[in-house]
Design a protein around this motif. Sequence first.
Motif, PDB file in Angstrom:
ATOM      1  N   ASN A   1      29.464 -67.708  35.794  1.00  0.00           N
ATOM      2  CA  ASN A   1      30.084 -67.795  36.563  1.00  0.00           C
ATOM      3  C   ASN A   1      30.819 -67.355  37.841  1.00  0.00           C
ATOM      4  OD1 ASN A   1      31.994 -69.627  34.156  1.00  0.00           O
ATOM      5  ND2 ASN A   1      31.724 -67.591  32.928  1.00  0.00           N
TER       6      ASN A   1
ATOM      7  N   VAL B   1      34.382 -75.343  35.324  1.00  0.00           N
ATOM      8  CA  VAL B   1      35.220 -74.619  34.436  1.00  0.00           C
ATOM      9  C   VAL B   1      34.770 -73.330  34.500  1.00  0.00           C
ATOM     10  CG1 VAL B   1      35.970 -76.991  33.492  1.00  0.00           C
ATOM     11  CG2 VAL B   1      34.650 -75.332  32.747  1.00  0.00           C
ATOM     12  N   HIS B   2      35.500 -72.007  33.669  1.00  0.00           N
ATOM     13  CA  HIS B   2      35.198 -70.886  33.581  1.00  0.00           C
ATOM     14  C   HIS B   2      34.905 -70.389  31.674  1.00  0.00           C
ATOM     15  CE1 HIS B   2      34.658 -66.336  34.396  1.00  0.00           C
ATOM     16  NE2 HIS B   2      35.713 -66.105  33.505  1.00  0.00           N
ATOM     17  N   HIS B   3      33.822 -70.293  31.786  1.00  0.00           N
ATOM     18  CA  HIS B   3      33.249 -70.149  30.271  1.00  0.00           C
ATOM     19  C   HIS B   3      31.422 -69.785  30.064  1.00  0.00           C
ATOM     20  CE1 HIS B   3      34.571 -71.416  25.992  1.00  0.00           C
ATOM     21  NE2 HIS B   3      33.455 -71.458  25.503  1.00  0.00           N
TER      22      HIS B   3
ATOM     23  N   THR C   1      37.664 -73.381  28.588  1.00  0.00           N
ATOM     24  CA  THR C   1      37.717 -72.979  29.575  1.00  0.00           C
ATOM     25  C   THR C   1      38.440 -71.461  29.255  1.00  0.00           C
ATOM     26  OG1 THR C   1      37.761 -73.082  31.857  1.00  0.00           O
ATOM     27  CG2 THR C   1      39.515 -74.226  30.501  1.00  0.00           C
TER      28      THR C   1
END
Length: 365
Positions: free
Chosen positions: A54, A225-227, A259
């Motif tokens: 990320n 997205v954030h994952h 996410t």
Amino acid sequence: MGHAAKRIWSWTWRLLLGALIVLLLLPATVPPFLDRIYYRGPVSDHFDGQHFFNPDGEQGTGGLQKRSPAGIWLRLHRLDAASPWPAHVATPAGRPATVTDPKRMVVTWIGHSTVLVQAGGINILTDPIYAERAGPWGLGPRRVRAPGIAFDALPHIDLVLVSHDHWDHMDLPTLKRLWDRDHPLIVTSLGNDTLIRSAGAQAVARDWGGRVPVRPGIDVIVERVHHWGSRWMKDRDRALWSGFAVTLPGGNLFFAGDTGPGDGSWPVEDAKDGPYRLALIPIGAFQPRDIMSGNHIGPVEAVDAFQKLHAAHVLAVHWGTFKLSSEGINDPPDLLRKTLAERHIAPDRFRAMEVGVNWDVPPLR
């Protein structure tokens, strides 16, 4: 129970617990057999040549990266007693709508992150999972809600979006069934196409910002997205995670996949590919926050994302199907309703619905 029987039961329980811990530790102790290379390509601001990451940093616990799988399982197990789930939730069987107007949009939650969107003259399916359990070898959390539309009742599927390689989002047997039946266009992010190909299906993979044409006027854009990603723990972050925007007549669709909140910038960045008539945003598997804050948004952060995306309407996903964390089965929709009321947002704009219910999404104003 006699003293001897108690001793036997005590040792049996210890052996079973020890075996479970060993099983959970295997991904950390047998790396050569569990790591895989899914993607090779140039270094970027989110790929170091070996693993994706990320670009906004971990921005939270980072989940399994900072804790052992056994430790996480034991912590969640201790918390389960306070919020047990039912073994089964009775739900009516749903049917897809008949949609002939390309500007009409009908959405049906099938369960977890699986959603049928009928719009623009095509049928779209997100992260399709029809498995009874979300995990390998028939293990993993068991489904408590049957799919809202049975597989054989699905209409012809034209487009499938696969956000990442976790077992509750990438169900390879379901993808193979869809491929054999309909040969849909499967769009995913870098590296996941390797896994899908191993199941006998074909997928188109793109980096964040990549665009895939579907038909005139309809494109898929792969969004940040954030994952994180992994099938076997040692292959952590070998494939990329993503959301998606789909351009459609009458207003675009956004699917967040899975996410965490990150630094809050991803929905701001993804808003550029709107305006979004509908967004599919996760609200569940968010407790306890000391484990989940780097991986999953809860209802409060989901409303934050909704407001930053400037979406007209939202369907809540990623709740009430597989028990993945410690909150109760109805905690996500309950907290969502409370958050919407506190922010004076009309509840019909952000809906947590039962599976199988067709929602005719209003057109953009």
